[in-house]
Design an enzyme around this catalytic site. Structure first.
Site, PDB file in Angstrom:
ATOM      1  N   ASN A  12      40.667  38.878  29.639  1.00 55.42           N
ATOM      2  CA  ASN A  12      40.382  38.419  30.987  1.00 55.42           C
ATOM      3  C   ASN A  12      39.083  37.611  30.966  1.00 55.42           C
ATOM      4  O   ASN A  12      38.000  38.154  30.757  1.00 55.42           O
ATOM      5  CB  ASN A  12      40.258  39.619  31.928  1.00 55.42           C
ATOM      6  CG  ASN A  12      40.058  39.215  33.378  1.00 55.42           C
ATOM      7  OD1 ASN A  12      39.244  38.368  33.699  1.00 55.42           O
ATOM      8  ND2 ASN A  12      40.812  39.848  34.260  1.00 55.42           N
ATOM      9  N   LYS A  15      36.225  38.730  33.476  1.00 50.20           N
ATOM     10  CA  LYS A  15      35.455  39.905  33.068  1.00 50.20           C
ATOM     11  C   LYS A  15      34.494  39.538  31.934  1.00 50.20           C
ATOM     12  O   LYS A  15      33.343  39.988  31.917  1.00 50.20           O
ATOM     13  CB  LYS A  15      36.395  41.023  32.621  1.00 50.20           C
ATOM     14  CG  LYS A  15      37.157  41.681  33.746  1.00 50.20           C
ATOM     15  CD  LYS A  15      37.971  42.871  33.254  1.00 50.20           C
ATOM     16  CE  LYS A  15      38.689  43.554  34.408  1.00 50.20           C
ATOM     17  NZ  LYS A  15      39.441  44.758  33.962  1.00 50.20           N
ATOM     18  N   ASP A  78      37.803  49.045  32.808  1.00 49.42           N
ATOM     19  CA  ASP A  78      38.947  49.246  33.691  1.00 49.42           C
ATOM     20  C   ASP A  78      38.380  49.390  35.094  1.00 49.42           C
ATOM     21  O   ASP A  78      37.489  50.218  35.334  1.00 49.42           O
ATOM     22  CB  ASP A  78      39.775  50.472  33.315  1.00 49.42           C
ATOM     23  CG  ASP A  78      41.154  50.415  33.978  1.00 49.42           C
ATOM     24  OD1 ASP A  78      41.913  49.482  33.671  1.00 49.42           O
ATOM     25  OD2 ASP A  78      41.464  51.298  34.794  1.00 49.42           O
ATOM     26  N   SER A  79      38.877  48.584  36.000  1.00 44.66           N
ATOM     27  CA  SER A  79      38.296  48.557  37.330  1.00 44.66           C
ATOM     28  C   SER A  79      39.367  48.298  38.366  1.00 44.66           C
ATOM     29  O   SER A  79      40.473  47.849  38.054  1.00 44.66           O
ATOM     30  CB  SER A  79      37.206  47.478  37.415  1.00 44.66           C
ATOM     31  OG  SER A  79      37.711  46.224  36.985  1.00 44.66           O
ATOM     32  N   PHE A 174      36.884  36.813  41.578  1.00 47.79           N
ATOM     33  CA  PHE A 174      38.299  36.883  41.236  1.00 47.79           C
ATOM     34  C   PHE A 174      38.866  38.173  41.819  1.00 47.79           C
ATOM     35  O   PHE A 174      38.167  38.939  42.468  1.00 47.79           O
ATOM     36  CB  PHE A 174      38.505  36.822  39.719  1.00 47.79           C
ATOM     37  CG  PHE A 174      37.930  37.993  38.952  1.00 47.79           C
ATOM     38  CD1 PHE A 174      38.759  39.016  38.499  1.00 47.79           C
ATOM     39  CD2 PHE A 174      36.573  38.071  38.675  1.00 47.79           C
ATOM     40  CE1 PHE A 174      38.245  40.094  37.789  1.00 47.79           C
ATOM     41  CE2 PHE A 174      36.049  39.146  37.967  1.00 47.79           C
ATOM     42  CZ  PHE A 174      36.888  40.159  37.523  1.00 47.79           C
ATOM     43  N   GLY A 175      40.154  38.404  41.581  1.00 48.51           N
ATOM     44  CA  GLY A 175      40.778  39.624  42.087  1.00 48.51           C
ATOM     45  C   GLY A 175      40.717  39.721  43.600  1.00 48.51           C
ATOM     46  O   GLY A 175      41.108  38.797  44.314  1.00 48.51           O
ATOM     47  N   TYR A 176      40.192  40.833  44.097  1.00 51.96           N
ATOM     48  CA  TYR A 176      40.130  41.093  45.538  1.00 51.96           C
ATOM     49  C   TYR A 176      38.772  40.721  46.142  1.00 51.96           C
ATOM     50  O   TYR A 176      38.500  41.068  47.301  1.00 51.96           O
ATOM     51  CB  TYR A 176      40.408  42.575  45.810  1.00 51.96           C
ATOM     52  CG  TYR A 176      41.757  43.055  45.347  1.00 51.96           C
ATOM     53  CD1 TYR A 176      42.887  42.938  46.158  1.00 51.96           C
ATOM     54  CD2 TYR A 176      41.917  43.639  44.086  1.00 51.96           C
ATOM     55  CE1 TYR A 176      44.134  43.379  45.738  1.00 51.96           C
ATOM     56  CE2 TYR A 176      43.162  44.092  43.649  1.00 51.96           C
ATOM     57  CZ  TYR A 176      44.262  43.957  44.474  1.00 51.96           C
ATOM     58  OH  TYR A 176      45.501  44.401  44.053  1.00 51.96           O
ATOM     59  N   ASP A 177      37.932  40.012  45.403  1.00 47.30           N
ATOM     60  CA  ASP A 177      36.570  39.723  45.864  1.00 47.30           C
ATOM     61  C   ASP A 177      36.535  39.051  47.232  1.00 47.30           C
ATOM     62  O   ASP A 177      35.655  39.335  48.049  1.00 47.30           O
ATOM     63  CB  ASP A 177      35.836  38.840  44.858  1.00 47.30           C
ATOM     64  CG  ASP A 177      35.424  39.589  43.601  1.00 47.30           C
ATOM     65  OD1 ASP A 177      35.564  40.833  43.580  1.00 47.30           O
ATOM     66  OD2 ASP A 177      34.964  38.938  42.637  1.00 47.30           O
TER      67      ASP A 177
END
Length: 244
Positions: A12, A15, A78-79, A174-177
């Site tokens: 990723n 990350k 892992d998050s 990224f992700g749910y930010d």
């Protein structure tokens, strides 16, 4: 002793970017070492377990891999996002939440956009515009002592509390930010009515201006779950990376 090389058990790029920024040093990924098929099955029930599964999987590969640094630490992050209104979901399934909602449990990670859309839909199904939520990051580490032919391992974790909302804002991260906000303090959050039909629902949504995706990488790292976990990890590893 040789310099401690950091090998991150993920491909990723986001990350990797955040961890390199926090450590102020280059971080190696499996692809950097020519390991092109690194994709361990995350069968754990907690962030900590899944992080260690990934760290151990890469550490095992490195034992017989060519051109490995003589003294290194494998770290695995892992998050995920835990939403109170959804009873802790998406949690450890954050990266594949859209697939999980569609019943495709065997699929890999979904796109960030699909995951956010699935979360927005889930919140709306529950009749809320937002909810208390927190991000958690657990980083497993395995320090390889090549000369002693031994290793040391452990976990460092961090959390970032706020609210998640159906409103998206910001272009960073990224992700749910873009759905996660820290505009209200804990006392204010406790008094919020998250109902979609609340009289102040639209005004509360309009007031949200500071998602994690509106922050620079340095600002995000200073408050984020990953930044907190990395700071603890730096202490555990006795690494001083306060200077670039």
């Amino acid at each position: 002793m040789d310099t401690l090389s950091i090998i991150l058990a993920t491909n990723n790029i986001h990350k990797k970017q955040e961890i390199q920024h926090a450590f102020h040093t280059a971080v190696l990924s499996p692809k950097d070492l020519g390991i092109l098929d690194f994709d361990p099955i995350e069968s754990g029930e907690t962030f900590e377990q899944n992080a260690m599964i990934k760290a151990q999987a890469l550490h095992h590969i490195l034992q017989t891999h060519a051109n490995v640094p003589p003294h290194y630490v494998v770290i695995a992050d892992d998050s995920g996002l835990c939403v109170e209104a959804l009873h802790g979901a998406p949690g450890i399934f954050s990266a594949r939440y859209a697939h999980m909602k569609q019943g495709n449990k065997q699929h890999g990670n979904a796109s960030d956009k699909d995951n956010r859309n699935a979360l927005i839909f889930a919140l709306q199904q529950h009749g809320v515009w937002g909810s208390k939520a927190f991000f958690q990051c657990s980083i497993a580490y395995i320090i390889q002592h090549t000369q002693l032919q031994t290793n040391t391992q452990g976990i460092a974790s961090g959390q970032c509390h706020g609210i998640v909302a159906i409103k998206e804002l910001g272009r960073h991260g990224f992700g749910y930010d873009s759905m996660f906000y820290r505009d209200f303090n804990a006392t204010q959050i406790a008094c919020l009515d998250f109902s979609l039909h609340a009289n102040d629902a639209m005004s509360n949504l309009d007031s949200l201006q500071h998602s994690l995706a509106t922050l620079s990488l340095a600002q995000k790292t200073s408050i984020s779950h990953r930044g907190q976990a990395i700071a603890k990890l730096q202490t555990l590893l006795n690494i001083d990376n306060t200077h670039a």
